[in-house]
Design a protein around this motif. Structure first.
Motif, PDB file in Angstrom:
ATOM      1  N   MET A   1      -7.007  50.134  13.381  1.00  0.00           N
ATOM      2  CA  MET A   1      -6.072  49.057  13.675  1.00  0.00           C
ATOM      3  C   MET A   1      -6.754  47.926  14.431  1.00  0.00           C
ATOM      4  O   MET A   1      -7.195  48.112  15.558  1.00  0.00           O
ATOM      5  N   PRO A   2      -6.842  46.741  13.827  1.00  0.00           N
ATOM      6  CA  PRO A   2      -7.370  45.600  14.567  1.00  0.00           C
ATOM      7  C   PRO A   2      -6.241  44.870  15.296  1.00  0.00           C
ATOM      8  O   PRO A   2      -5.092  44.867  14.848  1.00  0.00           O
ATOM      9  N   CYS A   3      -6.565  44.271  16.428  1.00  0.00           N
ATOM     10  CA  CYS A   3      -5.617  43.383  17.119  1.00  0.00           C
ATOM     11  C   CYS A   3      -6.426  42.430  17.987  1.00  0.00           C
ATOM     12  O   CYS A   3      -7.578  42.688  18.313  1.00  0.00           O
ATOM     13  N   PHE A   4      -5.816  41.308  18.334  1.00  0.00           N
ATOM     14  CA  PHE A   4      -6.482  40.297  19.142  1.00  0.00           C
ATOM     15  C   PHE A   4      -6.018  40.390  20.581  1.00  0.00           C
ATOM     16  O   PHE A   4      -4.890  40.778  20.869  1.00  0.00           O
ATOM     17  N   GLY A   5      -6.894  40.011  21.504  1.00  0.00           N
ATOM     18  CA  GLY A   5      -6.548  40.030  22.916  1.00  0.00           C
ATOM     19  C   GLY A   5      -7.473  39.133  23.701  1.00  0.00           C
ATOM     20  O   GLY A   5      -8.193  38.312  23.131  1.00  0.00           O
ATOM     21  N   GLY A   6      -7.445  39.307  25.007  1.00  0.00           N
ATOM     22  CA  GLY A   6      -8.220  38.455  25.900  1.00  0.00           C
ATOM     23  C   GLY A   6      -7.425  37.222  26.265  1.00  0.00           C
ATOM     24  O   GLY A   6      -6.410  36.910  25.637  1.00  0.00           O
ATOM     25  N   PRO A   7      -7.858  36.499  27.282  1.00  0.00           N
ATOM     26  CA  PRO A   7      -7.095  35.339  27.760  1.00  0.00           C
ATOM     27  C   PRO A   7      -6.944  34.235  26.719  1.00  0.00           C
ATOM     28  O   PRO A   7      -5.970  33.489  26.737  1.00  0.00           O
TER      29      PRO A   7
ATOM     30  N   ASP B   1     -14.554  33.170  16.880  1.00  0.00           N
ATOM     31  CA  ASP B   1     -14.455  31.735  17.184  1.00  0.00           C
ATOM     32  C   ASP B   1     -13.029  31.205  17.116  1.00  0.00           C
ATOM     33  O   ASP B   1     -12.674  30.271  17.812  1.00  0.00           O
ATOM     34  N   ILE B   2     -12.234  31.779  16.242  1.00  0.00           N
ATOM     35  CA  ILE B   2     -10.864  31.308  16.023  1.00  0.00           C
ATOM     36  C   ILE B   2      -9.904  32.307  16.648  1.00  0.00           C
ATOM     37  O   ILE B   2      -9.981  33.503  16.358  1.00  0.00           O
ATOM     38  N   PRO B   3      -8.991  31.851  17.506  1.00  0.00           N
ATOM     39  CA  PRO B   3      -8.075  32.799  18.152  1.00  0.00           C
ATOM     40  C   PRO B   3      -7.127  33.449  17.156  1.00  0.00           C
ATOM     41  O   PRO B   3      -6.720  32.836  16.173  1.00  0.00           O
ATOM     42  N   GLY B   4      -6.813  34.700  17.443  1.00  0.00           N
ATOM     43  CA  GLY B   4      -5.847  35.419  16.627  1.00  0.00           C
ATOM     44  C   GLY B   4      -4.448  35.279  17.218  1.00  0.00           C
ATOM     45  O   GLY B   4      -4.232  34.542  18.175  1.00  0.00           O
ATOM     46  N   LEU B   5      -3.511  36.003  16.637  1.00  0.00           N
ATOM     47  CA  LEU B   5      -2.132  35.976  17.095  1.00  0.00           C
ATOM     48  C   LEU B   5      -1.833  37.254  17.865  1.00  0.00           C
ATOM     49  O   LEU B   5      -2.343  38.329  17.540  1.00  0.00           O
ATOM     50  N   ALA B   6      -0.978  37.126  18.859  1.00  0.00           N
ATOM     51  CA  ALA B   6      -0.560  38.302  19.636  1.00  0.00           C
ATOM     52  C   ALA B   6       0.325  39.197  18.774  1.00  0.00           C
ATOM     53  O   ALA B   6       1.047  38.714  17.890  1.00  0.00           O
ATOM     54  N   GLU B   7       0.268  40.492  19.033  1.00  0.00           N
ATOM     55  CA  GLU B   7       1.160  41.434  18.353  1.00  0.00           C
ATOM     56  C   GLU B   7       2.587  41.215  18.834  1.00  0.00           C
ATOM     57  O   GLU B   7       2.817  40.927  20.002  1.00  0.00           O
ATOM     58  N   THR B   8       3.529  41.361  17.941  1.00  0.00           N
ATOM     59  CA  THR B   8       4.936  41.248  18.306  1.00  0.00           C
ATOM     60  C   THR B   8       5.403  42.604  18.810  1.00  0.00           C
ATOM     61  O   THR B   8       5.300  43.601  18.098  1.00  0.00           O
ATOM     62  N   PRO B   9       5.917  42.664  20.040  1.00  0.00           N
ATOM     63  CA  PRO B   9       6.374  43.965  20.547  1.00  0.00           C
ATOM     64  C   PRO B   9       7.614  44.448  19.788  1.00  0.00           C
ATOM     65  O   PRO B   9       8.449  43.646  19.378  1.00  0.00           O
ATOM     66  N   PHE B  10       7.684  45.739  19.591  1.00  0.00           N
ATOM     67  CA  PHE B  10       8.845  46.357  18.941  1.00  0.00           C
ATOM     68  C   PHE B  10       9.800  46.804  20.036  1.00  0.00           C
ATOM     69  O   PHE B  10       9.420  47.527  20.946  1.00  0.00           O
ATOM     70  N   ILE B  11      11.032  46.376  19.927  1.00  0.00           N
ATOM     71  CA  ILE B  11      12.049  46.780  20.894  1.00  0.00           C
ATOM     72  C   ILE B  11      13.162  47.464  20.119  1.00  0.00           C
ATOM     73  O   ILE B  11      13.802  46.860  19.264  1.00  0.00           O
ATOM     74  N   SER B  12      13.364  48.710  20.417  1.00  0.00           N
ATOM     75  CA  SER B  12      14.393  49.475  19.719  1.00  0.00           C
ATOM     76  C   SER B  12      15.773  49.048  20.196  1.00  0.00           C
ATOM     77  O   SER B  12      15.984  48.788  21.373  1.00  0.00           O
ATOM     78  N   GLY B  13      16.699  48.992  19.272  1.00  0.00           N
ATOM     79  CA  GLY B  13      18.070  48.632  19.600  1.00  0.00           C
ATOM     80  C   GLY B  13      18.868  49.800  20.136  1.00  0.00           C
ATOM     81  O   GLY B  13      20.041  49.681  20.451  1.00  0.00           O
ATOM     82  N   GLU B  14      18.260  50.968  20.242  1.00  0.00           N
ATOM     83  CA  GLU B  14      18.983  52.159  20.711  1.00  0.00           C
ATOM     84  C   GLU B  14      18.832  52.365  22.188  1.00  0.00           C
ATOM     85  O   GLU B  14      17.922  52.096  22.839  1.00  0.00           O
TER      86      GLU B  14
END
Length: 76
Positions: free
Chosen positions: A23-29, A63-76
């Motif tokens: 699983m890849p994801c972007f981070g850092g400031p 070199d190009i910033p990625g997008l933050a992951e969208t958090p999953f919030i359960s409706g339950e």
């Protein structure tokens, strides 16, 4: 792999010393650090001996910033 959004041209390919990136994801400031998790499960002892970094997390500066992951919030 990184592809050009305009032409689809392959710009960059990253090789890891493991068999199963997961699983890849972007981070850092500035969102310019690509983190890649890898699997260790379901590898034979021989594979783990050849790829001892399996199960690790790798980071690569981009070199190009990625997008933050969208958090999953359960409706339950």
């Amino acid at each position: 792999m990184q592809f050009s959004p305009e032409t689809g041209e392959r710009l960059r390919e990253v090789h890891l010393p493991v068999k199963a990136p997961t699983m890849p994801c972007f981070g850092g400031p500035d969102m310019k650090t690509l983190y890649i998790t890898t699997a260790r499960q379901k590898h034979t002892d021989d594979e783990l001996e050849k790829m001892p970094l399996s199960g690790g997390i790798f980071s690569i500066q981009v070199d190009i910033p990625g997008l933050a992951e969208t958090p999953f919030i359960s409706g339950e």
